[in-house]
Write a protein that holds these residues in place. Structure first.
Motif, PDB file in Angstrom:
ATOM      1  N   VAL A  24       1.016  -1.075   0.142  1.00  0.00           N
ATOM      2  CA  VAL A  24       0.130  -0.299   0.053  1.00  0.00           C
ATOM      3  C   VAL A  24       0.533   1.094   0.093  1.00  0.00           C
ATOM      4  O   VAL A  24       1.633   0.629   0.929  1.00  0.00           O
ATOM      5  CB  VAL A  24      -1.178  -0.110   1.683  1.00  0.00           C
ATOM      6  CG1 VAL A  24      -1.688   0.731   1.641  1.00  0.00           C
ATOM      7  CG2 VAL A  24      -1.857  -0.747   1.475  1.00  0.00           C
ATOM      8  N   THR A  25       0.797   2.437  -0.796  1.00  0.00           N
ATOM      9  CA  THR A  25       1.244   3.472  -0.617  1.00  0.00           C
ATOM     10  C   THR A  25       1.283   4.286   0.765  1.00  0.00           C
ATOM     11  O   THR A  25      -0.095   4.272   0.747  1.00  0.00           O
ATOM     12  CB  THR A  25       1.213   3.989  -1.870  1.00  0.00           C
ATOM     13  OG1 THR A  25       1.315   3.864  -3.555  1.00  0.00           O
ATOM     14  CG2 THR A  25       1.585   5.505  -2.045  1.00  0.00           C
ATOM     15  N   THR A  26       2.599   5.435   0.712  1.00  0.00           N
ATOM     16  CA  THR A  26       2.828   5.938   2.091  1.00  0.00           C
ATOM     17  C   THR A  26       3.042   7.298   1.175  1.00  0.00           C
ATOM     18  O   THR A  26       4.284   6.734   0.645  1.00  0.00           O
ATOM     19  CB  THR A  26       3.432   5.667   2.984  1.00  0.00           C
ATOM     20  OG1 THR A  26       2.257   3.905   3.873  1.00  0.00           O
ATOM     21  CG2 THR A  26       3.287   6.747   4.325  1.00  0.00           C
ATOM     22  N   VAL A  65      -0.252   2.780   6.832  1.00  0.00           N
ATOM     23  CA  VAL A  65      -1.319   1.846   6.709  1.00  0.00           C
ATOM     24  C   VAL A  65       0.088   0.527   7.597  1.00  0.00           C
ATOM     25  O   VAL A  65      -1.070   0.308   8.255  1.00  0.00           O
ATOM     26  CB  VAL A  65      -1.954   1.536   5.636  1.00  0.00           C
ATOM     27  CG1 VAL A  65      -2.518  -0.003   5.603  1.00  0.00           C
ATOM     28  CG2 VAL A  65      -2.679   2.663   5.868  1.00  0.00           C
ATOM     29  N   ASN A  66       0.519   0.026   7.172  1.00  0.00           N
ATOM     30  CA  ASN A  66       1.544  -0.363   7.498  1.00  0.00           C
ATOM     31  C   ASN A  66       1.574  -0.039   8.814  1.00  0.00           C
ATOM     32  O   ASN A  66       1.140  -1.078  10.004  1.00  0.00           O
ATOM     33  CB  ASN A  66       2.881  -0.866   6.739  1.00  0.00           C
ATOM     34  CG  ASN A  66       2.396  -1.214   5.478  1.00  0.00           C
ATOM     35  OD1 ASN A  66       1.932  -2.262   4.728  1.00  0.00           O
ATOM     36  ND2 ASN A  66       3.130  -0.067   4.440  1.00  0.00           N
ATOM     37  N   VAL A  67       2.081   0.563   9.376  1.00  0.00           N
ATOM     38  CA  VAL A  67       2.784   1.237  10.740  1.00  0.00           C
ATOM     39  C   VAL A  67       1.357   0.906  11.731  1.00  0.00           C
ATOM     40  O   VAL A  67       0.741  -0.053  12.895  1.00  0.00           O
ATOM     41  CB  VAL A  67       3.538   2.195  11.189  1.00  0.00           C
ATOM     42  CG1 VAL A  67       3.771   2.101  12.210  1.00  0.00           C
ATOM     43  CG2 VAL A  67       4.460   2.304  10.183  1.00  0.00           C
ATOM     44  N   GLY A  78       7.389  -2.262  -1.746  1.00  0.00           N
ATOM     45  CA  GLY A  78       6.222  -1.623  -1.401  1.00  0.00           C
ATOM     46  C   GLY A  78       6.034  -1.658  -3.191  1.00  0.00           C
ATOM     47  O   GLY A  78       5.545  -2.552  -3.938  1.00  0.00           O
ATOM     48  N   SER A  79       4.909  -0.847  -3.170  1.00  0.00           N
ATOM     49  CA  SER A  79       3.746  -0.709  -4.697  1.00  0.00           C
ATOM     50  C   SER A  79       4.395  -0.333  -5.653  1.00  0.00           C
ATOM     51  O   SER A  79       3.931   0.177  -6.417  1.00  0.00           O
ATOM     52  CB  SER A  79       2.753  -0.026  -4.522  1.00  0.00           C
ATOM     53  OG  SER A  79       3.000   1.588  -3.628  1.00  0.00           O
ATOM     54  N   ALA A  80       5.378   0.320  -6.299  1.00  0.00           N
ATOM     55  CA  ALA A  80       6.566  -0.136  -6.919  1.00  0.00           C
ATOM     56  C   ALA A  80       5.488   0.931  -8.074  1.00  0.00           C
ATOM     57  O   ALA A  80       4.986   0.649  -9.176  1.00  0.00           O
ATOM     58  CB  ALA A  80       6.901  -0.966  -7.666  1.00  0.00           C
TER      59      ALA A  80
HETATM   60  P1  NAI Z   1       9.135   0.030  -3.906  1.00  0.00           P
HETATM   61  O1  NAI Z   1       9.243  -1.367  -3.454  1.00  0.00           O
HETATM   62  O2  NAI Z   1       7.783   0.005  -4.154  1.00  0.00           O
HETATM   63  O3  NAI Z   1      10.287  -0.129  -5.520  1.00  0.00           O
HETATM   64  C1  NAI Z   1      11.824  -0.080  -5.412  1.00  0.00           C
HETATM   65  C2  NAI Z   1      11.926  -0.796  -6.578  1.00  0.00           C
HETATM   66  O4  NAI Z   1      11.346  -1.591  -6.762  1.00  0.00           O
HETATM   67  C3  NAI Z   1      11.537   0.069  -7.570  1.00  0.00           C
HETATM   68  O5  NAI Z   1      12.190   0.370  -8.208  1.00  0.00           O
HETATM   69  C4  NAI Z   1      10.365  -0.985  -8.566  1.00  0.00           C
HETATM   70  O6  NAI Z   1       9.967  -1.171  -9.558  1.00  0.00           O
HETATM   71  C5  NAI Z   1      10.804  -2.175  -7.914  1.00  0.00           C
HETATM   72  N1  NAI Z   1      10.049  -3.003  -7.817  1.00  0.00           N
HETATM   73  C6  NAI Z   1       9.607  -3.655  -6.532  1.00  0.00           C
HETATM   74  N2  NAI Z   1       8.289  -4.870  -5.976  1.00  0.00           N
HETATM   75  C7  NAI Z   1       8.713  -5.147  -7.219  1.00  0.00           C
HETATM   76  C8  NAI Z   1       8.085  -6.204  -7.557  1.00  0.00           C
HETATM   77  N3  NAI Z   1       7.517  -7.274  -7.572  1.00  0.00           N
HETATM   78  N4  NAI Z   1       8.437  -6.658  -8.865  1.00  0.00           N
HETATM   79  C9  NAI Z   1       9.549  -5.711  -9.862  1.00  0.00           C
HETATM   80  N5  NAI Z   1      10.260  -5.082  -9.400  1.00  0.00           N
HETATM   81  C10 NAI Z   1       9.750  -4.733  -7.821  1.00  0.00           C
HETATM   82  O7  NAI Z   1       9.370   1.340  -2.825  1.00  0.00           O
HETATM   83  P2  NAI Z   1       9.268   2.363  -3.443  1.00  0.00           P
HETATM   84  O8  NAI Z   1       9.216   3.174  -4.483  1.00  0.00           O
HETATM   85  O9  NAI Z   1      10.185   2.853  -2.516  1.00  0.00           O
HETATM   86  O10 NAI Z   1       7.701   2.555  -2.197  1.00  0.00           O
HETATM   87  C11 NAI Z   1       6.664   3.161  -3.688  1.00  0.00           C
HETATM   88  C12 NAI Z   1       5.790   2.528  -2.255  1.00  0.00           C
HETATM   89  O11 NAI Z   1       5.218   1.835  -1.899  1.00  0.00           O
HETATM   90  C13 NAI Z   1       5.842   4.238  -1.137  1.00  0.00           C
HETATM   91  O12 NAI Z   1       4.492   4.558  -0.819  1.00  0.00           O
HETATM   92  C14 NAI Z   1       6.301   3.708   0.236  1.00  0.00           C
HETATM   93  O13 NAI Z   1       5.514   4.086   1.103  1.00  0.00           O
HETATM   94  C15 NAI Z   1       5.433   2.204  -0.002  1.00  0.00           C
HETATM   95  N6  NAI Z   1       5.386   1.099   0.614  1.00  0.00           N
HETATM   96  C16 NAI Z   1       4.730   0.324   1.155  1.00  0.00           C
HETATM   97  C17 NAI Z   1       4.923  -0.891   1.952  1.00  0.00           C
HETATM   98  C18 NAI Z   1       4.276  -2.216   2.190  1.00  0.00           C
HETATM   99  O14 NAI Z   1       2.845  -2.073   1.890  1.00  0.00           O
HETATM  100  N7  NAI Z   1       4.162  -3.322   3.204  1.00  0.00           N
HETATM  101  C19 NAI Z   1       6.774  -1.788   1.629  1.00  0.00           C
HETATM  102  C20 NAI Z   1       7.799  -0.642   1.759  1.00  0.00           C
HETATM  103  C21 NAI Z   1       6.921   0.411   0.804  1.00  0.00           C
END
Ligand code: NAI
Length: 332
Positions: free
Chosen positions: A69-71, A80-82, A260-262
Motif C-alpha cells: 500500500v502506498t504511503t 497503513v503498515n505501521v 512497496g507498491s512500485a
Molecule cells: P518499492 O519497493 O515500491 O520499489 C522500489 C523499486 O523496486 C522500484 O523500482 C520498483 O519498480 C521495484 N520493485 C518493487 N517491487 C517489485 C516487484 N514485485 N517486481 C518488480 N519490481 C519491483 O519502493 P518505493 O518506491 O520506495 O515505495 C513505493 C511506495 O510503496 C511508497 O509509497 C512506500 O511507502 C510504499 N511501501 C509500502 C510497503 C508496504 O505496503 N508493506 C513497504 C514499502 C514501501
C-alpha cells in the motif's frame, strides 16, 4: 475452507495479488477470501486509508495476505503498515532470506532469518522540534517487548531446525536501551540450551553480511536495525522482487512482501509476484496447508531455475501473467 482477509493494496498490488490467488486456487486450497481495500484511494472515499472494517476483518479471520500500500513521504496519512502492526499488536516481523536457484547473486549460500521487533524503538514516533535547528526522537526499548521478540526468535529457531540465534545491537553506544535489549536476549537464550547464542554489533554485522552471509542463521534485532538489515539481506538474495515477509503477533498474522507498491511499473503487467507468492507459501504453512505450500514452492523453484519465463527485474522479458501461468502449469 479457510477464511482469510485479502488486501490487494494499490500500485502493483492488485496485479501480483491476482497472480498469487490464481496460483493458490490451482494448488487446491479452499479459501474464502474476504477482500478488503485500503490505501490512498480508500482514504479519498472513506476518510482514512485503513478503515476499521479492515482491522475487524483480520480480527475475525486471524490471518491476512497483504499486498503493498502506498504511503506518501513526509506528509499525509501515517503508514497503513505501521497502523496495522500497531492495531493488531503484530510484534514480530519475520523475513526469511534464502537463495533461490536461478536467481544470480553474489553469494550462493545465504539462508538467513531476520526477526525484527515491530512495535517500539525509534518507530514509537515520539519526536519533537526543540527549536528551528534542533529536533529530537526518542528511542523506547522495553523489557516486555524485548523478551517477547527474543522468545519468538528462539521458538522459531527450535521449530524450524535452526542452530544459532544472534542478537544484534549497538549496546556499546546505546548502553541503556540496547543494553536492556541484550540483557533480555541473554536471559531468553539461557532457556534454550539447544540453540547456540551469539551477540554482534550492528555495524560489524553489516560488514560481515556482505562478506560472509553464510555465517549467520537467525538474527534478532530491535526495530530500526531490523528494518535496515532486512533490506540488506533482501539484496543478498536478488532484491525486493523475491523478498518475503510476515508480521506475526500472539493472535493475528499478516503475510506481506518486503517491497512497496512500485508505482513506476504499475499497470504494466511486469511486476514480479514472487515475493508475495513466497509470503503466501509461508501463510499456507501457518494455516497447516503444508502439502499445497510445498507444491507451489517447488513449481516456483522449477520456473525460476529453468530461467526461461522470468519478469524483467530478474533479467527476463515475461509478463506477470506469463510468469503466473508458467507456475500454474508446473503445479502437480
Ligand atoms: P518499492 O519497493 O515500491 O520499489 C522500489 C523499486 O523496486 C522500484 O523500482 C520498483 O519498480 C521495484 N520493485 C518493487 N517491487 C517489485 C516487484 N514485485 N517486481 C518488480 N519490481 C519491483 O519502493 P518505493 O518506491 O520506495 O515505495 C513505493 C511506495 O510503496 C511508497 O509509497 C512506500 O511507502 C510504499 N511501501 C509500502 C510497503 C508496504 O505496503 N508493506 C513497504 C514499502 C514501501
Amino acid at each position: 475452507m479457510h477464511n482469510i482477509t485479502l488486501i490487494p493494496g494499490d500500485g502493483i498490488g492488485p496485479e501480483i495479488t491476482d497472480a498469487v490467488v490464481k496460483i493458490i486456487e490451482k494448488a487446491g486450497v479452499e479459501i474464502d477470501w474476504d477482500v478488503q481495500s485500503a490505501g490512498a484511494d480508500v482514504a479519498d472515499v472513506e476518510g482514512t486509508p485503513l478503515p476499521d472494517r479492515v482491522i475487524q476483518s483480520i480480527k475475525k479471520n486471524k490471518v491476512a495476505l497483504k499486498a503493498p500500500v502506498t504511503t506518501p513521504i513526509g506528509k499525509g496519512f501515517r503508514s497503513v503498515n505501521v497502523q496495522l502492526r500497531k492495531a493488531l499488536d503484530l510484534y514480530s516481523n519475520l523475513r526469511p532470506c534464502k537463495n533461490l536457484e536461478g536467481i544470480k547473486t553474489r553469494f550462493e549460500n545465504v539462508d538467513l532469518v531476520i526477526v525484527r521487533e515491530n512495535t517500539e524503538d525509534l518507530y514509537a514516533g515520539i519526536e519533537r522540534q526543540i527549536d528551528e535547528d534542533t529536533a529530537e526522537s526518542i528511542k523506547i526499548i522495553t523489557r516486555e517487548a524485548s523478551i517477547r521478540i527474543c522468545e519468538f526468535a528462539f521458538d522459531y529457531a527450535l521449530k524450524n531446525g535452526r542452530k544459532l540465534v544472534t542478537a544484534v545491537s549497538k549496546a556499546n553506544i546505546c548502553k541503556l536501551t540496547d543494553g536492556l535489549f541484550l540483557r533480555c536476549a541473554k536471559e531468553v537464550a539461557a532457556r534454550y540450551p539447544q540453540i547456540e547464542y551469539k551477540e554482534i554489533l550492528v555495524d560489524n554485522l553489516c560488514m560481515q553480511l556482505v562478506q560472509n552471509p553464510e555465517k549467520f542463521d537467525v538474527l534478532v534485532l530491535p526495530n530500526l536495525y531490523g528494518d535496515i538489515v532486512s533490506d540488506l539481506a533482501a539484496g543478498l538474495i536478488g532484491g525486493l522482487g523475491v523478498a518475503q515477509g510476515a508480521n506475526i503477533g500472539k493472535d493475528y498474522a499478516v503475510f506481506e512482501p518486503v517491497h512497496g507498491s512500485a508505482p513506476d511499473i504499475k499497470g504494466q503487467n511486469k511486476a514480479n509476484p514472487t515475493a508475495l507468492l513466497l509470503s503466501a507459501i509461508e501463510m499456507l504453512r501457518y494455516i497447516g496447508e503444508n502439502e499445497a505450500a510445498s507444491n507451489i514452492d517447488s513449481a516456483l523453484r522449477t520456473v525460476l531455475s529453468e530461467g526461461k519465463i522470468l519478469t524483467p527485474d530478474l533479467g527476463g522479458n515475461a509478463s506477470t501473467t506469463d510468469f503466473r501461468d508458467e507456475i500454474i502449469k508446473n503445479i502437480k
